[in-house]
Design an enzyme around this catalytic site. Structure first.
Site, PDB file in Angstrom:
ATOM      1  CB  VAL A 281      -0.927   0.029   1.231  1.00  0.00           C
ATOM      2  CG1 VAL A 281      -1.882   1.213   1.137  1.00  0.00           C
ATOM      3  CG2 VAL A 281      -1.702  -1.269   1.335  1.00  0.00           C
ATOM      4  CG  ASP A 391      -4.720 -10.501   6.172  1.00  0.00           C
ATOM      5  OD1 ASP A 391      -4.500 -11.136   7.227  1.00  0.00           O
ATOM      6  OD2 ASP A 391      -3.863  -9.815   5.605  1.00  0.00           O
TER       7      ASP A 391
END
Ligand SMILES: *[C@@H]1O[C@H](CO)[C@@H](O)[C@H](O)[C@H]1NC(C)=O
Length: 594
Positions: A281, A391
């Protein structure tokens, strides 16, 4: 004595003419099967040459070959300005006349001639050139012998007048011509006729180079575009676009790769704000707005096809506890997702960061957990098949400026395959949070998220990391430590210090029980995410109104206006306020660690 019949020639020439028949580029060409031709200079007083072409039948002839069989070519000497040809009439043509009615003899440009066998038995030769063949003449100034003589000529007739011109001796008979010297072009016979071409040439080269460069660029770009379109198609972009067209007002963007490269400084490593199993990210800025840009890890082919579809579903999710997906980029090999930027860190940092756990009230953590559960529950119930996070962990619970929880990183997790045969082959998730059942079945379910969420509850209760790197096997896993403590009815042993004695044991036990249910080995026995969220909501009310006893929450809810969803109250700086009362409860007195 043989008789030569006059046939034709070039008889405009005379010795005073500046033209000479080129000896290098012309050939005396004779076509026929019994052809004996004579070429002669003016009036037969000068040169005489012979050309002979013979054959027995057409099969002797070869296309393109002119070396005697049906065709012959001979050179002429220099200094000819005139020629004449005649055929010998004494040749016996009785054997060949039936297939070879005509013979030809002509002086012509060698490069313009190519023998064809049809020239022998048809009129093709005449037809091909329309009766007139090309011939090369060489021009020169003939009134002096050579350049030297011309330059010494005092009468001033030297013709190479231009500066930057040079004199060249004629190679065919006497005389000379003029040329511009290297780097110049134009008319060397005029004053200043030779003009410099260096600049022009240089400019031309620049233009050529620019053209080539641009051509390459355009080609490269086309190639790249093709690749991009291919990826776009593969990732279901067309489907996505169609859907976007039909559902106007959809707040979803399809970004170009260039936009995202610009937004992230070409994915500079300094922009990385997180790394996970699903990808990396980056923080990016698009149109003055901060965004989180996620470059997915490699996805398999099946996922690729459904990617556009998934994006569409995910893009429609609009819940205050779920990070908003703003758009995606499909024209790259692995898709890139663009999320809203949530700036206040993660629940993980809040619990495990230095000096954090002691400052954040237990109540705030409980509220965050409840909000996260609402977000996850929303994902599970939003679509069918459910959107599974895959997740869930405290570092994926982001906090906005009001410390409100936002579940992130759900986009790259897959939709549960509706077809049960399609097992997920890639292990996803994070150690310490992994559903043991998923490890065995490789089938990710909504209950896998519930298990992982149970681990988050443990982190809140114990302040411990889900997985410790030291200690015996049993001591490493927080869930194992917790479950064995629960078995021994010794919850207090694992609780984080600052909640012990601060919070009611009812509340803590309620939370521990919920965690235990979430951590059930069998997924079917675990509560749904909705049930977890509801229970957390109940526990929160209990913590806000400690006088309320467990078991009478229904009355309390009625008292509070029946708000069962919870998590909607405005909170300032992360401190909870009463739900129906306007009086804020000061958390400092009751929840702060001392
Ligand atoms: C030579 O080429 C012509 C066409 O140009 C063709 O008609 C003729 O049959 C060829 N002759 C031989 C022997 O191949």
């Amino acid at each position: 004595m043989e008789y030569f019949g006059r046939y034709g020639g070039f008889n405009e020439g005379d010795p005073s003419s500046p033209y000479r028949l080129s000896d290098t580029q012309n050939r005396f060409t004779v076509i026929g099967c019994s052809a004996l031709a004579l070429i002669s200079d003016y009036d037969g007083t000068g040169y005489q040459g012979l050309g002979v072409a013979t054959c027995r039948n057409l099969s002797d002839l070869v296309n393109g070959s002119c070396s005697g069989m049906g065709c012959s070519q001979t050179t002429i000497p220099k200094r000819m300005y005139y020629y004449d040809t005649t055929f010998s009439a004494s040749v016996n043509t009785s054997q060949i006349w039936e297939f070879n009615r005509c013979s030809y003899a002509v002086l012509m440009e060698a490069a313009a001639f190519k023998f064809s066998t049809t020239y022998v038995n048809t009129n093709k030769f005449n037809d091909t050139y329309n009766g007139r063949v090309p011939m090369i003449l060489e021009w020169a100034i003939r009134d002096v012998k050579s350049c030297d003589a011309a330059k010494q000529n005092t009468t001033g007739t030297y013709a190479c007048l231009s500066a930057n011109s040079k004199c060249v001796d004629s190679t065919n008979d006497q005389g000379y011509t003029c040329n511009c010297t290297n780097g110049y072009a134009g008319n060397p016979y005029l004053l200043d006729g030779c003009k410099g071409v260096t600049m022009g040439l240089f400019g031309l080269m620049v233009i050529v180079m620019i053209t080539i460069f641009w051509g390459q660029m355009i080609l490269q770009k086309r190639k790249l575009n093709k690749v991009k379109q291919e990826y776009f198609r593969k990732h279901g972009g067309v489907l996505l676009f169609d859907k976007m067209k039909s559902e106007k007002g959809l707040a979803f963007n399809v970004f170009s790769e260039a936009e995202l490269i610009h937004a992230t400084d070409n994915f500079d490593s300094s922009r990385i704000i997180g790394k996970g199993g699903h990808g990396t990210v980056y923080k990016g800025i698009i149109k003055n707005m901060s965004v989180a840009i996620k470059r997915c890890a490699v996805v398999d082919e099946r996922q690729k096809k459904e990617f556009g579809q998934e994006m569409l579903i995910l893009s429609q999710i609009n819940h205050k506890n779920v990070v908003k997906l703003l758009g995606c980029c499909l024209e790259v090999e692995v898709p890139i997702l663009v999320y809203e930027f949530v700036l206040n860190g993660t629940l993980f940092e809040l619990i495990h960061g230095k000096n954090q756990a002691s400052q954040i009230s237990f109540n705030t953590l409980l509220r965050i957990a409840h909000e996260a559960a609402e977000g996850l529950s929303f994902l599970h119930l939003y679509a069918s098949p459910p959107i599974i996070h895959g997740d869930v962990k405290s570092s994926n619970i982001l906090l906005d400026d009001n410390y409100m929880a936002k579940v992130s990183d759900f986009g790259a997790s897959i939709l549960v395959p509706s077809d049960k045969e399609q097992f997920v082959t890639m292990v996803q998730g994070t150690c310490g949070y992994l559903d043991p059942e998923y490890m065995q079945t490789c089938q990710l379910t909504d209950k896998s998220d519930v298990y992982s969420f149970g681990v988050i509850l443990l982190e809140i209760l114990t302040g411990q990391l889900p997985l410790k790197l030291e200690g015996s096997e049993k001591q490493r896993s927080l869930s194992l430590i917790f479950l064995s403590a629960m078995k021994e009815n010794n919850l207090e042993a694992v609780l984080v210090n600052h909640v012990k004695g601060q919070e009611s044991m009812e509340l803590l036990r309620g939370l521990a029980d919920l965690a235990k249910k979430c951590l059930d080995m069998c997924g079917d026995n675990r509560p749904s995410m909705k049930e977890v969220a509801d229970e957390l909501n109940r526990l929160r009310k209990l913590s806000l109104h400690p006088w309320v006893q467990l078991g009478v929450e229904t009355e309390v809810e009625n008292l509070l206006g029946g708000d069962t969803t919870g998590g909607y109250e405005i909170e300032l700086s992360g401190y909870p306020m009463g739900e129906s009362e306007n009086q804020p409860i000061n958390p400092r007195s009751s929840y702060y660690a001392r």
